[in-house]
Design a protein around this motif. Structure first.
Motif, mmCIF file in Angstrom:
data_model
loop_
_atom_site.group_PDB
_atom_site.id
_atom_site.type_symbol
_atom_site.label_atom_id
_atom_site.label_comp_id
_atom_site.label_asym_id
_atom_site.label_seq_id
_atom_site.Cartn_x
_atom_site.Cartn_y
_atom_site.Cartn_z
ATOM 1 N N ARG A 268 5.020 -2.248 9.322
ATOM 2 C CA ARG A 268 4.016 -1.032 9.517
ATOM 3 C C ARG A 268 3.942 0.388 9.354
ATOM 4 N NH1 ARG A 268 3.324 -6.205 9.645
ATOM 5 N NH2 ARG A 268 1.661 -7.129 10.144
ATOM 6 N N CYS A 269 5.036 0.437 10.108
ATOM 7 C CA CYS A 269 5.324 2.204 10.493
ATOM 8 C C CYS A 269 6.260 2.963 8.850
ATOM 9 C CB CYS A 269 6.298 2.599 11.659
ATOM 10 S SG CYS A 269 6.230 2.171 12.761
ATOM 11 N N ASP A 272 3.292 3.293 7.026
ATOM 12 C CA ASP A 272 2.478 4.027 7.142
ATOM 13 C C ASP A 272 3.058 5.273 7.103
ATOM 14 O OD1 ASP A 272 0.614 2.694 8.577
ATOM 15 O OD2 ASP A 272 0.890 3.568 10.647
ATOM 16 N N ASP A 275 2.327 6.089 3.610
ATOM 17 C CA ASP A 275 0.789 5.967 3.395
ATOM 18 C C ASP A 275 0.664 7.786 3.249
ATOM 19 O OD1 ASP A 275 -1.755 6.465 2.640
ATOM 20 O OD2 ASP A 275 -1.755 5.131 4.821
ATOM 21 N N LEU A 278 -1.659 9.708 5.684
ATOM 22 C CA LEU A 278 -1.524 9.170 6.782
ATOM 23 C C LEU A 278 -0.553 10.646 7.013
ATOM 24 C CD1 LEU A 278 -1.483 5.797 8.269
ATOM 25 C CD2 LEU A 278 -2.907 6.989 8.436
ATOM 26 N N VAL A 286 3.271 7.638 14.356
ATOM 27 C CA VAL A 286 3.347 5.998 14.034
ATOM 28 C C VAL A 286 3.700 5.008 15.059
ATOM 29 C CG1 VAL A 286 4.721 4.843 11.581
ATOM 30 C CG2 VAL A 286 2.835 7.206 11.623
ATOM 31 N N ARG A 289 1.322 3.847 17.706
ATOM 32 C CA ARG A 289 0.469 3.279 17.231
ATOM 33 C C ARG A 289 0.706 1.646 16.669
ATOM 34 N NH1 ARG A 289 -2.068 3.125 10.816
ATOM 35 N NH2 ARG A 289 -3.768 1.478 11.385
ATOM 36 N N TRP A 290 2.509 1.349 16.574
ATOM 37 C CA TRP A 290 2.769 -0.413 16.462
ATOM 38 C C TRP A 290 3.591 -1.043 17.493
ATOM 39 C CZ3 TRP A 290 0.231 -2.481 12.817
ATOM 40 C CH2 TRP A 290 -0.374 -1.899 12.001
#
Length: 335
Positions: A268-269, A272, A275, A278, A286, A289-290
């Motif tokens: 997931r990191c 991100d 992206d 972001l 980041v 967030r995860w």
């Protein structure tokens, strides 16, 4: 009809003896959940029972009889409990969920009070019966129906270790009390969980129930990756399985629970960091967030996994995206 009852200390062990089936119905028929009891006369039965840490433990000795938990007697507010029976002498037959287990001395079976079941004792018998909330058994509710009324042999495998322990429990009910009694009962349930897990591993490891549970656990993990407190022990508790059972589950995928959590968080990191929408979010944001609470730890395992630091990876991703965008514009101009 005669009935005698006495209560002993220190374990508050209740003892009751009857000499007719009618009296037995009064003693047993509504003791925990409504049951239908039938059988021939003459009849004699003795019940020794105690309650430790929410677990009802009974040593039952009786003439031939039949016990039925009928669908018509099950109501929505009945307690959601499991029963375990250990055959101490005689023969017993347990039926539930389309399964049938024939139990001989030392054998164990588990069944659910929330669904109909039948117990048949064709001759004189003696059993240890434990009644406890489902949460106290380290096994997912999704797996219980696949294991009800299944003979867990007391004369082979780990049953040769567990069955004698349970037999000694029945023989020493008067000694079980206080904090030591709680530990003994919890140990007994842990051993039963181990017995059930072993049975599942040997006979159901490729079955749909395993895949369903693994899928449910993975979905739960993926939905809670942002929680830094997510752990194997919490996941096991939420799914009513033991930590050992949970690790067994992931071992079929050549993974560990913590490894799967880390893998999903890192992925997931990584996404991100690639992206472009972001890019204004910091590396620390980041990571948090995860579920990574330690930035330096996150950087170390990210580098170990992807070969570059998070900031280097983000710069590389941005450069790649700029190159791709430039090539696309050049293609449009040449066209």
């Amino acid at each position: 009809m005669t009935m005698s009852t006495s209560v002993q200390t220190p374990s508050a062990l209740e003892e009751c003896s009857v000499d007719s089936l009618r009296a037995w119905r009064q003693v047993v028929g509504n003791r925990f959940v409504p049951l239908q009891l039938t059988g021939p006369e003459p009849f004699a039965g003795t019940l020794r029972t105690t309650v430790i840490d929410g677990t009802h433990i009974s040593d039952i000795c009786a003439s031939a009889h039949r016990v039925e938990r009928r669908a018509a007697d099950i109501v929505a507010d009945d307690p959601e409990h499991l029963k375990l029976t250990l055959q101490l002498s005689g023969r017993g037959v347990v039926r539930q969920d389309g399964h049938e287990a024939v139990l001989h001395e030392g054998d164990v079976a588990v069944y659910d009070t929330c669904r109909p079941y039948v117990l048949d004792y064709p001759d004189s018998m003696r059993s240890l019966v434990m009644v406890f909330p489902h949460r106290m058994l380290g096994l997912s509710a999704e797996l219980v129906p696949s294991m009800t009324a299944t003979r867990l042999a007391g004369d082979s495998g780990i049953g040769r270790v567990i069955s004698p322990f349970m037999t000694h429990l029945a023989e020493n009910l008067t000694q079980i009390s206080g904090a030591p009694g709680v530990r003994i009962v919890r140990s007994a349930l842990d051993l039963v969980t181990a017995m059930l897990s072993d049975e599942l591993l040997r006979h159901h490891s490729s079955g749909e129930s395993w895949r369903q549970l693994l899928s449910a656990v993975q979905r739960y993990i993926e939905a809670n990756l942002d929680d830094p407190e997510l752990s194997a022990s919490r996941i096991a508790a939420v799914h009513y399985v033991s930590l050992r059972h949970l690790q067994y589950l992931f071992s079929h995928e050549n993974q560990t629970v913590s490894g799967y959590i880390r893998q999903q968080r890192l992925e997931r990191c990584r996404m991100d960091l690639l992206d472009s929408s972001l890019v204004d979010r910091s590396i620390l944001h980041v990571a948090h967030r995860w579920g990574f609470s330690d930035a330096s730890h996150f950087s170390r395992i990210f580098r170990a996994t992807y070969g570059s630091s998070p900031s280097e990876y983000r710069r590389g991703g941005e450069a790649g995206q700029r190159s791709a965008a430039g090539a696309e514009r050049a293609d449009r101009r040449s066209a």
